[in-house]
Structures are given as structure tokens and as C-alpha cells.
Design a protein around this motif. Structure first.
Motif, PDB file in Angstrom:
ATOM      1  N   LEU A  73       0.857  -1.194   0.000  1.00  0.00           N
ATOM      2  CA  LEU A  73       0.000   0.000   0.000  1.00  0.00           C
ATOM      3  C   LEU A  73       0.884   1.232   0.000  1.00  0.00           C
ATOM      4  CD1 LEU A  73      -3.021  -0.396   2.455  1.00  0.00           C
ATOM      5  CD2 LEU A  73      -3.069   0.055   0.020  1.00  0.00           C
ATOM      6  N   ARG A  74       0.675   2.105  -0.964  1.00  0.00           N
ATOM      7  CA  ARG A  74       1.438   3.348  -1.027  1.00  0.00           C
ATOM      8  C   ARG A  74       0.601   4.538  -0.590  1.00  0.00           C
ATOM      9  NH1 ARG A  74       2.625   5.780  -6.467  1.00  0.00           N
ATOM     10  NH2 ARG A  74       1.470   7.555  -5.733  1.00  0.00           N
ATOM     11  N   GLU A  75      -0.698   4.472  -0.858  1.00  0.00           N
ATOM     12  CA  GLU A  75      -1.578   5.601  -0.563  1.00  0.00           C
ATOM     13  C   GLU A  75      -2.866   5.092   0.068  1.00  0.00           C
ATOM     14  OE1 GLU A  75      -3.640   9.400  -2.865  1.00  0.00           O
ATOM     15  OE2 GLU A  75      -2.655   7.845  -4.037  1.00  0.00           O
ATOM     16  N   VAL A  76      -3.301   5.771   1.138  1.00  0.00           N
ATOM     17  CA  VAL A  76      -4.560   5.445   1.797  1.00  0.00           C
ATOM     18  C   VAL A  76      -5.380   6.724   1.888  1.00  0.00           C
ATOM     19  CG1 VAL A  76      -5.648   4.645   3.922  1.00  0.00           C
ATOM     20  CG2 VAL A  76      -3.572   3.536   3.112  1.00  0.00           C
ATOM     21  N   VAL A  77      -6.554   6.709   1.276  1.00  0.00           N
ATOM     22  CA  VAL A  77      -7.449   7.869   1.270  1.00  0.00           C
ATOM     23  C   VAL A  77      -8.635   7.557   2.173  1.00  0.00           C
ATOM     24  CG1 VAL A  77      -8.875   9.384  -0.147  1.00  0.00           C
ATOM     25  CG2 VAL A  77      -6.738   8.449  -1.086  1.00  0.00           C
ATOM     26  N   LEU A  78      -8.667   8.225   3.323  1.00  0.00           N
ATOM     27  CA  LEU A  78      -9.752   8.034   4.302  1.00  0.00           C
ATOM     28  C   LEU A  78     -10.481   9.356   4.556  1.00  0.00           C
ATOM     29  CD1 LEU A  78      -7.765   5.731   6.750  1.00  0.00           C
ATOM     30  CD2 LEU A  78      -9.549   5.053   5.131  1.00  0.00           C
ATOM     31  N   TRP A  79     -10.455  10.226   3.602  1.00  0.00           N
ATOM     32  CA  TRP A  79     -11.066  11.548   3.675  1.00  0.00           C
ATOM     33  C   TRP A  79     -12.580  11.401   3.802  1.00  0.00           C
ATOM     34  CZ3 TRP A  79     -10.936  15.114  -1.236  1.00  0.00           C
ATOM     35  CH2 TRP A  79     -11.475  16.361  -0.935  1.00  0.00           C
ATOM     36  N   GLN A  80     -13.162  12.184   4.693  1.00  0.00           N
ATOM     37  CA  GLN A  80     -14.611  12.239   4.928  1.00  0.00           C
ATOM     38  C   GLN A  80     -15.192  10.895   5.381  1.00  0.00           C
ATOM     39  OE1 GLN A  80     -16.558  13.980   1.506  1.00  0.00           O
ATOM     40  NE2 GLN A  80     -15.994  16.037   2.127  1.00  0.00           N
ATOM     41  N   ASN A  81     -14.691  10.432   6.507  1.00  0.00           N
ATOM     42  CA  ASN A  81     -15.262   9.257   7.150  1.00  0.00           C
ATOM     43  C   ASN A  81     -15.624   9.654   8.578  1.00  0.00           C
ATOM     44  OD1 ASN A  81     -15.225   6.716   5.377  1.00  0.00           O
ATOM     45  ND2 ASN A  81     -13.324   7.757   4.875  1.00  0.00           N
ATOM     46  N   GLN A  82     -15.738   8.710   9.481  1.00  0.00           N
ATOM     47  CA  GLN A  82     -16.104   9.016  10.866  1.00  0.00           C
ATOM     48  C   GLN A  82     -15.020   8.552  11.830  1.00  0.00           C
ATOM     49  OE1 GLN A  82     -19.994   7.341  11.612  1.00  0.00           O
ATOM     50  NE2 GLN A  82     -20.883   8.370   9.855  1.00  0.00           N
ATOM     51  N   LEU A  83     -13.768   8.669  11.400  1.00  0.00           N
ATOM     52  CA  LEU A  83     -12.664   8.220  12.241  1.00  0.00           C
ATOM     53  C   LEU A  83     -12.476   9.142  13.437  1.00  0.00           C
ATOM     54  CD1 LEU A  83     -10.044   7.336   9.482  1.00  0.00           C
ATOM     55  CD2 LEU A  83     -11.562   5.796  10.727  1.00  0.00           C
ATOM     56  N   THR A  84     -12.290   8.542  14.603  1.00  0.00           N
ATOM     57  CA  THR A  84     -12.002   9.326  15.815  1.00  0.00           C
ATOM     58  C   THR A  84     -10.538   9.175  16.215  1.00  0.00           C
ATOM     59  OG1 THR A  84     -12.674   7.492  17.255  1.00  0.00           O
ATOM     60  CG2 THR A  84     -14.376   9.120  16.659  1.00  0.00           C
ATOM     61  N   ALA A  85      -9.824   8.279  15.529  1.00  0.00           N
ATOM     62  CA  ALA A  85      -8.402   8.061  15.796  1.00  0.00           C
ATOM     63  C   ALA A  85      -7.721   7.605  14.508  1.00  0.00           C
ATOM     64  CB  ALA A  85      -8.214   7.002  16.884  1.00  0.00           C
ATOM     65  N   VAL A  86      -6.419   7.779  14.464  1.00  0.00           N
ATOM     66  CA  VAL A  86      -5.646   7.276  13.334  1.00  0.00           C
ATOM     67  C   VAL A  86      -5.643   5.747  13.431  1.00  0.00           C
ATOM     68  CG1 VAL A  86      -3.358   7.211  12.265  1.00  0.00           C
ATOM     69  CG2 VAL A  86      -4.228   9.355  13.260  1.00  0.00           C
ATOM     70  N   PRO A  87      -5.984   5.043  12.345  1.00  0.00           N
ATOM     71  CA  PRO A  87      -6.022   3.578  12.402  1.00  0.00           C
ATOM     72  C   PRO A  87      -4.702   2.980  12.892  1.00  0.00           C
ATOM     73  CG  PRO A  87      -7.021   4.359  10.378  1.00  0.00           C
ATOM     74  CD  PRO A  87      -6.388   5.553  11.034  1.00  0.00           C
ATOM     75  N   THR A  88      -4.800   1.980  13.729  1.00  0.00           N
ATOM     76  CA  THR A  88      -3.630   1.322  14.304  1.00  0.00           C
ATOM     77  C   THR A  88      -2.683   0.820  13.228  1.00  0.00           C
ATOM     78  OG1 THR A  88      -4.928   0.651  16.210  1.00  0.00           O
ATOM     79  CG2 THR A  88      -2.898  -0.560  15.825  1.00  0.00           C
TER      80      THR A  88
END
Length: 133
Positions: free
Chosen positions: A63-78
Motif C-alpha cells: 500500500l502506497r496511498e490510503v485515502v480516508l477523507w470524509q469518514n467518521q474516524l475518531t483516531a488514526v487507524p492502528t
């Protein structure tokens, strides 16, 4: 696995769509790395974690790029904090609900190209939140 894939001429393979739904996975454009795109899916922390685990469970680490823009994350994924993706160089966490970056939140193995944290309402950033950047 990346070395094996490159030696044998095989491009990296995404996990099955049902394991990462509603996100998409595609070649990053270089024939050797992948992009996970979960833009604007409204996903909570546990679903994003399950999706990222699908890459690890299938032995897929390019994985080179992870796009998690506009979700409901309350923390950076482990999985991002633990640097289990050694080629990860771009992370988009814009417009989530992340308010705290604890020590060691970011410890990238690859040289970081971009990290997006806009519009999260960040209130606390530990002095050592950005290690290895």
C-alpha cells in the motif's frame, strides 16, 4: 512480497472487493504499489480497521496511498500507526473526527510524501506524534 512480485513481473493484487467494500483498491500507477480509496464513505473506526486488515491478511503490503477523507474516524487507524505498510507514503485523513494525536501516532518507514489532517478539530498533538517523518 513486493520483491517477489517485482521479480516475477507480477503486479500487486488487491484483496477481494467484498473484504474492502465500499472502498476501492487500484494500482497506484507505478505497477508496484496500491492505493486504497475510501473517500466519503462515512466509515467508523472499526470498519476502516477491518478493511486495512484485509490487506495484511492477504499478505499484501505494498500500500502506497490510503485515502480516508470524509469518514467518521475518531483516531488514526492502528495499522497506519504501527507502520505495517512499509511503502506507505501518502495518508489522507481530512474531514474526520480526530481530535488527538498521541505520541508515536505517525512513524512511517517510507519517506512521507503527503499527510492530510485538515478539518478534524485537532485539539492535542503530542510533541512526539510525528516520529520518522
Amino acid at each position: 512480497m513486493l520483491v517477489v512480485g517485482l521479480v516475477s513481473g507480477q503486479a500487486p493484487v488487491c484483496p477481494p472487493a467484498n473484504q474492502i467494500n465500499p472502498c476501492t483498491c487500484a494500482d497506484s500507477g507505478d505497477g508496484a504499489t496500491l492505493t486504497l480509496d475510501c473517500f466519503n464513505q462515512g466509515l467508523p473506526d472499526n470498519r476502516v480497521s477491518t478493511i486495512l486488515d484485509a490487506f495484511r491478511a492477504n499478505g499484501i503490503s505494498p500500500l502506497r496511498e490510503v485515502v480516508l477523507w470524509q469518514n467518521q474516524l475518531t483516531a488514526v487507524p492502528t495499522q497506519i500507526k504501527d507502520s505495517i505498510f512499509p511503502l506507505l507514503d501518502t495518508v489522507d485523513l481530512d474531514e474526520n473526527q480526530i481530535t488527538t494525536l498521541a505520541g508515536g501516532t505517525f512513524n512511517f518507514k517510507a519517506p512521507l510524501v503527503a499527510l492530510y489532517l485538515n478539518s478534524n478539530g485537532l485539539q492535542t498533538i503530542a510533541h512526539n506524534a510525528f516520529q520518522g517523518i
